[in-house]
Design an enzyme around this catalytic site. Sequence first.
Site, PDB file in Angstrom:
ATOM      1  CE  LYS A  10     -79.370 -31.705  23.786  1.00  0.00           C
ATOM      2  NZ  LYS A  10     -79.435 -30.623  22.812  1.00  0.00           N
ATOM      3  N   PRO A  94     -67.710 -32.646  22.390  1.00  0.00           N
ATOM      4  CG  PRO A  94     -68.016 -32.210  20.120  1.00  0.00           C
ATOM      5  CD  PRO A  94     -68.071 -33.296  21.127  1.00  0.00           C
ATOM      6  CB  ALA A  97     -71.131 -29.334  20.581  1.00  0.00           C
ATOM      7  CG  ASP A 136     -80.922 -29.253  26.924  1.00  0.00           C
ATOM      8  OD1 ASP A 136     -82.133 -29.045  26.742  1.00  0.00           O
ATOM      9  OD2 ASP A 136     -80.037 -28.963  26.089  1.00  0.00           O
TER      10      ASP A 136
HETATM   11  O1  C5P Z   1     -81.476 -23.650  30.857  1.00  0.00           O
HETATM   12  P1  C5P Z   1     -80.131 -23.352  30.304  1.00  0.00           P
HETATM   13  O2  C5P Z   1     -79.153 -22.954  31.356  1.00  0.00           O
HETATM   14  O3  C5P Z   1     -79.588 -24.415  29.422  1.00  0.00           O
HETATM   15  O4  C5P Z   1     -80.330 -22.095  29.371  1.00  0.00           O
HETATM   16  C1  C5P Z   1     -79.254 -21.323  28.900  1.00  0.00           C
HETATM   17  C2  C5P Z   1     -79.818 -20.070  28.265  1.00  0.00           C
HETATM   18  O5  C5P Z   1     -80.510 -20.398  27.059  1.00  0.00           O
HETATM   19  C3  C5P Z   1     -80.839 -19.357  29.099  1.00  0.00           C
HETATM   20  O6  C5P Z   1     -80.213 -18.455  29.972  1.00  0.00           O
HETATM   21  C4  C5P Z   1     -81.672 -18.649  28.060  1.00  0.00           C
HETATM   22  O7  C5P Z   1     -80.992 -17.504  27.592  1.00  0.00           O
HETATM   23  C5  C5P Z   1     -81.688 -19.628  26.928  1.00  0.00           C
HETATM   24  N1  C5P Z   1     -82.866 -20.510  26.928  1.00  0.00           N
HETATM   25  C6  C5P Z   1     -84.104 -19.996  26.607  1.00  0.00           C
HETATM   26  N2  C5P Z   1     -85.197 -20.821  26.574  1.00  0.00           N
HETATM   27  C7  C5P Z   1     -85.073 -22.137  26.844  1.00  0.00           C
HETATM   28  C8  C5P Z   1     -83.813 -22.683  27.170  1.00  0.00           C
HETATM   29  C9  C5P Z   1     -82.719 -21.843  27.200  1.00  0.00           C
HETATM   30  O8  C5P Z   1     -84.249 -18.797  26.322  1.00  0.00           O
HETATM   31  N3  C5P Z   1     -86.140 -22.912  26.789  1.00  0.00           N
END
Ligand code: C5P
Length: 293
Positions: A10, A94, A97, A136
């Site tokens: 995406k 990748p 990314a 995501d």
């Molecule tokens: O949800 P995900 O595992 O993709 O998030 C990875 C990291 O990105 C989280 O641990 C957080 O540090 C940050 N994040 C955030 N706010 C979001 C999505 C991700 O702070 N809405």
Amino acid sequence: MSLELRSPCKVNLILNILGKRADGFHELETLMHPIPFFDSLTFAKNSAPGIQLSCSDPLLRTDESNLVYKAAKLFGRAASVDISTIIHLEKRIPMAAGLGGGSGNAATTLLGLNQLYDSVLSDAALQGLAAELGSDVPFFLQSCPAIGLGRGEQIHQLSPYPILEGCWIILVHPGFGISTPWAYQQLARFPEARNGIPGRAAKLDASLRSGNWTAITENIYNSLEAPALEKYPLLELFQTFFKKAGAVATLMSGSGSTTFAITDSDKSAKRISAEFRSHFGESFWMKAMGLGF
Ligand code: C5P
């Protein structure tokens, strides 16, 4: 029985962060668009118990830290089945990314295993598991453009945009990844980017719906560019190049490091890609494809 599924990526046409939450995540609104560029996942039931994961990319670990493995384990627990499955991941997207490759792999694993195990889980149950795996991941349980709210996991499907039919997208990966936690942490230094004005995603949706390129270009935005472009000025050079070369829109996707550029036709995508190569050299990973599925 074995099953092969495509696992797409995406881009975020907008990623507008609205503030930091008490749970450490950031509240945001985003408009994600699926891109027809795929990893592929093969699932086969096995006589031996457990999850056996292999991957075409030796750099990606295939142990419990892999999102595919985590998704399979979570599925087994939620569905109360002893998973005995061989999974192979053919990696093309990748990593680190901003294209959601790993999140797509996790969602595709949930969908694949649910198919393999007689649709034991409902769509709502899969949504819950996806949100547990990452912000995501729920987006990839469906295949439409969508607005993501909350931390990105609350998905509101949109119908395809007629203006994007016939458009092409160029993706450029600079050869280094950007860590998502790092990008979010850095926002503390950029209060304006961390506390965006709500409503921008709806505004972009309206301009895409009305087909007005000037409004679309004005409304695409990514809060995480503030830290990413400061640390990696090359990404800003990519955007300046794409604008000059005649792309209709260009932005960093997600937490980076991929830059995307939208063009009005395959012909301009091919011309701009060739100009990019002669300007920046051959070493960057670059793909161009039609935006329609
Ligand atoms: O949800 P995900 O595992 O993709 O998030 C990875 C990291 O990105 C989280 O641990 C957080 O540090 C940050 N994040 C955030 N706010 C979001 C999505 C991700 O702070 N809405």
